[in-house]
Scaffold this motif. Structure first.
Motif, PDB file in Angstrom:
ATOM      1  N   ALA A  60       0.858  -1.189   0.000  1.00 59.07           N
ATOM      2  CA  ALA A  60       0.000   0.000   0.000  1.00 59.07           C
ATOM      3  C   ALA A  60       0.890   1.234   0.000  1.00 59.07           C
ATOM      4  N   ASP A  61       0.250   2.389  -0.272  1.00 65.53           N
ATOM      5  CA  ASP A  61       0.994   3.648  -0.297  1.00 65.53           C
ATOM      6  C   ASP A  61       1.096   4.301   1.077  1.00 65.53           C
ATOM      7  N   PHE A  62       0.087   4.081   1.910  1.00 64.66           N
ATOM      8  CA  PHE A  62       0.155   4.644   3.255  1.00 64.66           C
ATOM      9  C   PHE A  62      -0.787   3.886   4.181  1.00 64.66           C
ATOM     10  N   VAL A  63      -0.518   4.004   5.479  1.00 72.14           N
ATOM     11  CA  VAL A  63      -1.423   3.489   6.508  1.00 72.14           C
ATOM     12  C   VAL A  63      -1.784   4.659   7.417  1.00 72.14           C
ATOM     13  N   TYR A  64      -3.058   4.696   7.807  1.00 65.86           N
ATOM     14  CA  TYR A  64      -3.542   5.806   8.625  1.00 65.86           C
ATOM     15  C   TYR A  64      -4.462   5.268   9.718  1.00 65.86           C
ATOM     16  N   GLY A  65      -4.411   5.907  10.877  1.00 59.97           N
ATOM     17  CA  GLY A  65      -5.370   5.576  11.909  1.00 59.97           C
ATOM     18  C   GLY A  65      -5.038   6.218  13.234  1.00 59.97           C
ATOM     19  N   VAL A  66      -6.037   6.285  14.098  1.00 59.99           N
ATOM     20  CA  VAL A  66      -5.853   6.695  15.486  1.00 59.99           C
ATOM     21  C   VAL A  66      -5.732   5.427  16.301  1.00 59.99           C
ATOM     22  N   GLY A  67      -4.539   5.173  16.803  1.00 59.90           N
ATOM     23  CA  GLY A  67      -4.256   3.962  17.563  1.00 59.90           C
ATOM     24  C   GLY A  67      -3.334   4.268  18.722  1.00 59.90           C
ATOM     25  N   GLY A  68      -2.633   3.256  19.222  1.00 60.26           N
ATOM     26  CA  GLY A  68      -1.808   3.408  20.406  1.00 60.26           C
ATOM     27  C   GLY A  68      -0.574   4.264  20.191  1.00 60.26           C
ATOM     28  N   ALA A  69      -0.273   5.109  21.183  1.00 57.97           N
ATOM     29  CA  ALA A  69       0.925   5.952  21.104  1.00 57.97           C
ATOM     30  C   ALA A  69       2.218   5.151  21.217  1.00 57.97           C
ATOM     31  N   PRO A  70       2.342   4.153  22.125  1.00 58.32           N
ATOM     32  CA  PRO A  70       3.599   3.395  22.167  1.00 58.32           C
ATOM     33  C   PRO A  70       3.926   2.712  20.843  1.00 58.32           C
ATOM     34  N   GLU A  71       2.880   2.256  20.123  1.00 58.53           N
ATOM     35  CA  GLU A  71       3.115   1.619  18.830  1.00 58.53           C
ATOM     36  C   GLU A  71       3.664   2.603  17.802  1.00 58.53           C
TER      37      GLU A  71
END
Length: 340
Positions: free
Chosen positions: A200-211
Motif C-alpha cells: 500500500a501507499d500509506f497506513v492511517y489511523g488513530v491507535g496506540g501511542a507506544p506503537e
C-alpha cells in the motif's frame, strides 16, 4: 553474538511460544508465553543491555515489559545499552481468536534516543518509502492524498486504515477520492510493514501511542516517513465510565512534557532520534506481506522482517525442533514448555 541475530531470534521465539495459544481465546496466556520467550532470549550473555522505553500491558494487567526495565547483560559494565520499544504480541485479540493482525516486534536505538509514551491514543500517518519527500504532513489527509494523486498522475492510491467507527468519515472521503482502501481490524504496525513492502501507499489511523515509536523506528530504518499527533482519550471514547479519569491522567502527563501539546506534529525522528535504529518483527497470525507462523512435521516456519539503514529484509525461517533442542538449552526449554 551479533545483536541483530539476538533480536531477530527473540521475535521468532515469541511467535513460536505464542503459537500454542493461537485461537484459544486467552489473551493473557498468549501474551505471557511471548513475554517469557523474549525474556529468555534476551537474557545474559548477549553482549548488550536493553532498556525498555515502551513496553505493553499496563492497562489490561497483561504480562508486561515495563518502562525502565533492563534486560541482557545487566551485570556487564562494558556492554553497551540500547533503548528498546517492544510488543511481544502486537494484536493480542487477533492472535487469541486466530484472525489476521498479530506480530511479535522489537525496535532498538542508541541509549536516550527513544520517546516514551504511556497508553494514550495517537493519530498516525505512515507513508511509503517511494513517496518520501512528496508530502506536507501539516495538511489534512484528504489534501495530502489529492497532492499525491496530482504528483503521481493517478487516483488509485492504496491505503490501509484501521477499521474503527472513528475512521468512518475519512474512509468515505478517501473512497470518494478514488483511493483503494483496505480495512484492518488491528495492527497498524503490521500495516506499516505492508506499506514498506509495497502492499500500500500509506497506513492511517488513530491507535496506540507506544506503537507509534515502533512505527517511527520502521520508518527511519526503511526510508519511509510518518507523522503523529496525540489524541485525547475523550475524542475516541466520549461517554465511557473511565473517560474523566483518563483525561485527568493524560493532562497531568502532558503538563510534565517539554514542547509537547495535543496539537504538536511529531515526525519519526521526534520519536526515535537515531538514524541507525533497527526494527524486527515475526508473524504470528500476521496478514498481508507477512505470513502467519506454521508448524508441520516437527518444524516451525516463521515469516520474519527486519529493517535498518534503508535495508529491508523479508525472511522465511525454519526451526527444526529436534536439531535446535540439541544446540540451545534456552530454546529447548521454551519448546518443551510451549509445545502445542
Amino acid at each position: 553474538m551479533n545483536k541483530d541475530m539476538v533480536l531477530l531470534r527473540a521475535v521468532e521465539m515469541a511467535a513460536i511460544a505464542s503459537y500454542k495459544y493461537i485461537g484459544k481465546k486467552d489473551k493473557n496466556a498468549l501474551d505471557g508465553a511471548a513475554v517469557e520467550a523474549m525474556k529468555v532470549m534476551l537474557g545474559k550473555n548477549i553482549g548488550i543491555k536493553l532498556r525498555v522505553v515502551n513496553g505493553e500491558g499496563e492497562l489490561d494487567n497483561a504480562p508486561m515489559f515495563y518502562y525502565g526495565q533492563i534486560l541482557g547483560d545487566v551485570d556487564n559494565p562494558h556492554a553497551p545499552t540500547l533503548d528498546m520499544s517492544v510488543d511481544p504480541v502486537e494484536g493480542t485479540n487477533p492472535a487469541a481468536y486466530n484472525f489476521a493482525g498479530s506480530i511479535a516486534t522489537i525496535a532498538v536505538s542508541r541509549e536516550g534516543t527513544m520517546k516514551q509514551f504511556p497508553e494514550m491514543y495517537m493519530e498516525k500517518l505512515f507513508i511509503s518509502p517511494s513517496l518520501a519527500g512528496m508530502v506536507d504532513f501539516q495538511e489534512p489527509l484528504p489534501k495530502i492524498v489529492k497532492g499525491l494523486q496530482k504528483k503521481l498522475q493517478k487516483k488509485t492510491l492504496k491505503a490501509i486504515i484501521l477499521d474503527k467507527p472513528r475512521h468512518e468519515k475519512i474512509v468515505k472521503e478517501l473512497d470518494n477520492l478514488g483511493v483503494i482502501v483496505r480495512l484492518i481490524k488491528d495492527g497498524d504496525v503490521l500495516g506499516a510493514i505492508d506499506v514498506v513492502n509495497g502492499e500500500a501507499d500509506f497506513v492511517y489511523g488513530v491507535g496506540g501511542a507506544p506503537e507509534a515509536v515502533l512505527m517511527a523506528s520502521l520508518a527511519i530504518a526503511s526510508g519511509a516517513e510518518m507523522s503523529a499527533r496525540l489524541v485525547p482519550y475523550q475524542e475516541v471514547w466520549l461517554d465511557e465510565s473511565e473517560t474523566k479519569e483518563r483525561q485527568d491522567l493524560e493532562e497531568k502527563w502532558l503538563a510534565k512534557q517539554t514542547n509537547l501539546q495535543w496539537t504538536t506534529l511529531m515526525m519519526a525522528p521526534d520519536l526515535v532520534n537515531d538514524p541507525r535504529t533497527r526494527f524486527f518483527a515475526a508473524g504470528i497470525t500476521a496478514g498481508g506481506t507477512l505470513k502467519p507462523i506454521d508448524y508441520l512435521n516437527g518444524k516451525f516456519y516463521i515469516n520474519t522482517f527486519m529493517a535498518s539503514h534503508g535495508i529491508v529484509r523479508n525472511l522465511t525461517t525454519t526451526y527444526d525442533v529436534s536439531q535446535i533442542n540439541n544446540l540451545k538449552p534456552e530454546v529447548k526449554y521454551l519448546f518443551d514448555k510451549y509445545h502445542r
